[in-house]
Motif scaffolding. Sequence first.
Motif, PDB file in Angstrom:
ATOM      1  N   ASP B   7       3.714  -1.050  -3.340  1.00 21.35           N
ATOM      2  CA  ASP B   7       2.751  -0.284  -2.547  1.00 21.35           C
ATOM      3  C   ASP B   7       3.349   1.019  -2.030  1.00 21.35           C
ATOM      4  O   ASP B   7       2.621   1.929  -1.658  1.00 21.35           O
ATOM      5  N   LEU B   8       4.664   1.039  -1.963  1.00 21.83           N
ATOM      6  CA  LEU B   8       5.320   2.198  -1.377  1.00 21.83           C
ATOM      7  C   LEU B   8       6.587   2.531  -2.167  1.00 21.83           C
ATOM      8  O   LEU B   8       7.367   1.630  -2.486  1.00 21.83           O
ATOM      9  N   ILE B  43       8.100  -2.597  -1.650  1.00 18.04           N
ATOM     10  CA  ILE B  43       8.708  -1.258  -1.651  1.00 18.04           C
ATOM     11  C   ILE B  43       9.609  -1.085  -2.870  1.00 18.04           C
ATOM     12  O   ILE B  43      10.370  -1.981  -3.220  1.00 18.04           O
ATOM     13  N   GLU B  44       9.519   0.074  -3.470  1.00 16.67           N
ATOM     14  CA  GLU B  44      10.424   0.425  -4.564  1.00 16.67           C
ATOM     15  C   GLU B  44      11.285   1.608  -4.104  1.00 16.67           C
ATOM     16  O   GLU B  44      10.774   2.597  -3.579  1.00 16.67           O
ATOM     17  N   ALA B  61      -0.773   5.541  -9.052  1.00 18.84           N
ATOM     18  CA  ALA B  61      -2.031   5.675  -8.328  1.00 18.84           C
ATOM     19  C   ALA B  61      -2.111   4.571  -7.274  1.00 18.84           C
ATOM     20  O   ALA B  61      -1.810   3.413  -7.552  1.00 18.84           O
ATOM     21  N   GLY B  62      -2.478   4.914  -6.101  1.00 14.81           N
ATOM     22  CA  GLY B  62      -2.581   3.921  -5.037  1.00 14.81           C
ATOM     23  C   GLY B  62      -1.267   3.621  -4.349  1.00 14.81           C
ATOM     24  O   GLY B  62      -1.222   2.858  -3.384  1.00 14.81           O
ATOM     25  N   GLU B  63      -0.207   4.207  -4.863  1.00 13.88           N
ATOM     26  CA  GLU B  63       1.100   3.989  -4.258  1.00 13.88           C
ATOM     27  C   GLU B  63       1.394   5.163  -3.326  1.00 13.88           C
ATOM     28  O   GLU B  63       1.157   6.313  -3.673  1.00 13.88           O
ATOM     29  N   SER B  64       1.916   4.884  -2.150  1.00 10.66           N
ATOM     30  CA  SER B  64       2.305   5.961  -1.249  1.00 10.66           C
ATOM     31  C   SER B  64       3.810   6.185  -1.355  1.00 10.66           C
ATOM     32  O   SER B  64       4.511   5.417  -2.017  1.00 10.66           O
ATOM     33  N   VAL B  65       4.262   7.243  -0.699  1.00 16.96           N
ATOM     34  CA  VAL B  65       5.653   7.633  -0.916  1.00 16.96           C
ATOM     35  C   VAL B  65       6.282   8.157   0.376  1.00 16.96           C
ATOM     36  O   VAL B  65       5.612   8.784   1.200  1.00 16.96           O
ATOM     37  N   VAL B  66       7.553   7.851   0.548  1.00 12.51           N
ATOM     38  CA  VAL B  66       8.354   8.464   1.609  1.00 12.51           C
ATOM     39  C   VAL B  66       9.520   9.186   0.925  1.00 12.51           C
ATOM     40  O   VAL B  66      10.265   8.576   0.155  1.00 12.51           O
ATOM     41  N   VAL B 120      -0.204  10.110  -1.231  1.00  6.62           N
ATOM     42  CA  VAL B 120      -0.172  10.014   0.231  1.00  6.62           C
ATOM     43  C   VAL B 120       1.263   9.701   0.633  1.00  6.62           C
ATOM     44  O   VAL B 120       1.899   8.812   0.050  1.00  6.62           O
ATOM     45  N   GLY B 121       1.774  10.441   1.584  1.00  8.73           N
ATOM     46  CA  GLY B 121       3.153  10.151   1.952  1.00  8.73           C
ATOM     47  C   GLY B 121       3.707  11.088   2.985  1.00  8.73           C
ATOM     48  O   GLY B 121       3.031  12.013   3.453  1.00  8.73           O
TER      49      GLY B 121
END
Lengths: 434, 164
Positions: B7-8, B43-44, B61-66, B120-121
Motif C-alpha cells: 500500500d505504501l 510497506i515496500e 496505481a493506488g500505492e502511496s509513497v514517502v 499521493v505522497g
Amino acid sequence: MGHGGDLRFQVENLTRVEGEGSLHLRVRDGVVEEARLEIFEAPRYFEALVVGRTPDEVIDIVARICGICPVAYQMSAVHAFEDLFGATVHPQVRALRRLLYCAEWIESHALHIYLLHAPDFLGYPSAVELARDHRDLVTDGLRLKKIGNHLLSVLGGRPIHPVSVRVGGFSRLPDRAELSGLRADLEEALRLSQATVELVNGLAAPAFEREPRLVALRHRSEYPLNDGRIVSTDGVNLRASDWGEAFHEVQVPWSNALQARAADGLPYLLGPSARVVLATDQLHPLAKAALARTGALASIRRNPYRSIVARAIELVHVTAEAIDIVDAYEKPDAPAVAVTPRPGVAAWATEAPRGLLFHRYVVGDDGKVAAATIVPPTSQNQAAIEADLATFAPAVLDLPMADATHRLEQLIRSYDPCISCATHFLDLSVERTP
Amino acid sequence: MTARAPDLRILVCGTADRGDDGAALAAIAHVLPELPEALRGRIEIRRCQQLDVTDLVDVGAGESVVVVDTVVGVEPGSVVTVRLDDLARHPAGVAPRSSHALSVEDALHLAEAVRGGLPVGTFVGIGGKWFGYGERFSRAVKSNLPAFGAAIRRSIEDLLAVSL
C-alpha cells in the motif's frame, strides 16, 4: 526577420553545457562574422585536485567530473596507469570493463535521445510536454536509461559514480549468476534500441550538410570503447597515448573550458557520428544491420542533426555487445592483478559517450600524480560546434526569431554537450544595428 | 498464492558513506523495526540513492509513497515534510547545481506526465551540513535523527490511515 546590417544573437545561460554558457552570434549583411559558444562556468580544477594522489584515488576523483559519463573518466585513467605500470588485466576483467562502458553508453544515449533531443524533432519544448502526448515514447527512454543505470550498479556498486574500478582490475567482481540475471533486461533493452533506430531515422532533420573532420578511436578488432588508435577521416593514425602529437588545447577569451584544435589549427568532431563513420565495419552485426536498414550512413557523416541516428545505432551495438559479454562471462579467480607503480607518463584515451576522452598523468617517484591533463570530448567539440553554427546560421536568419533560436539550440544539442537539457530554457536577445 | 501489493512505498535516498547524506538510511533503519509486523507487510522499501524519475513512475496505481532524503537549503538538522504535489506546484526555486540529474521539480513533472498524475505522497527531509566521503553525521543531523524518524512515522500513519 530581415538580416540587413548588423545582427547580434545573444542566447544567455546555456546552462548544463559541461559548464554554463551562452550562444553569441554576430551577423553583418547576412554573413556570420562571429559564432561563440561562451562557457563561463568557473573552472573546476580537477587537474589540480588529483595532484599528490595515488592512481586508485585518482580513479575515484575523476569519476566525479561527470555524473553521466563517470565510467569514461575512470576508464581513461585506469588504462593510462596500467599501461605505464605494465599491468595486464585478465581477459574477463577487460570484458567487464567493456560491459561497464556499455552500461554507461546505454544510460547516456537513452537520456540524450529521448529526453533531450527528441523533443526538438517532435516539436515540444521539453520532455515533460513530450511525455504528455507521447507517454509510451518517454517511458521507453526511461526504461532504457534505467536498465543502463542498473547494469552500472551491479558492476560498479552505484548507478552514478561507480566505485569498483581500480588499477589492475576491480575491487569486486560479480558472480556469473548476477550477470545472467541481467540478461532479460538487456534483451528488452536491445528490442527497445532497435525500435529507437526506426523511430529516430524517421524524424525530419533540418537540411544542413558539411564535411567535418571526424576523429575517433579505432581498434583492430572491436568497436571503440576502451582501446584503440586515434584515427581521423583525413588520415591521422596514432597511438591513443600520443594525442598531443596531432591535437592541442588553446584558450579562447570567451570560454573557461579549453578548446582543442588539430595540428593545422582547425576544429574536428568527436562522438557517435565520428565513431559510426570511422568504425562502421566493427559495429555488432545487429547494429550493422540496423544501420543498413536506415541507409543513413552518408547523412550521419554530413548532417549534425542526424547524430541522433548514430546514437541510436550505438545503443543497438552496446546492448547487443552487453548480452554477448554476459553470456561469455566466467568469473576470474582474482578481481585484480598485483600492480607495481613506477614513475613516468601515463596517457590513454577511451571513447566516452560524447567522444574521445584523453588523460595524461605524470607519476612521480613516490607513485603519486605530479601533474595531470584531462581533455574531455565537449571541450574538443566546442570549436566544431562554433564552426557549424557559423555555417548554419545564415540559413535561419530569415525565420522568425523564436524559430531561428530553436534551430540553433537544436544544432547545439546535436553534439550532446552535457548541458543540452537546459538549452530548452534559453532566453534570446537580439541587437540590431540599422 | 499471490502476494498482496504493498500500500505504501518508501523511497530512501542518499548514500551511507557521505556524511549527512546517509541520514535517510539511518532513520529508516530505526523506524522500520518499531512498526507492527502487519504494517510492515503493507510497506515496500526501495533504496534509490538519488531520486530518479523512474522511481516515481514505478509507484503502482493506488500505492502511496514517502520520499526520504537529506536536503540542503534549510537549517542543518531541521526536518521538513512536504506533500509531493505541493513540491511540484510550489518548487523552492533552487535547481541542483549539477548538470547531471533532473531537478526534483523536473523529476516530479516528468513522472506526473508519464503516469498521468503524481502518486499521493509526501517528501520528508532533514537538512544536511556536510556530505564528504567517509564523514560521520554532523551534530545537527545526529541529534535530530529521532525527530526525522518521527516525521517519517507520521507520514506513514497519514498515508496508511493508521495510528501508531
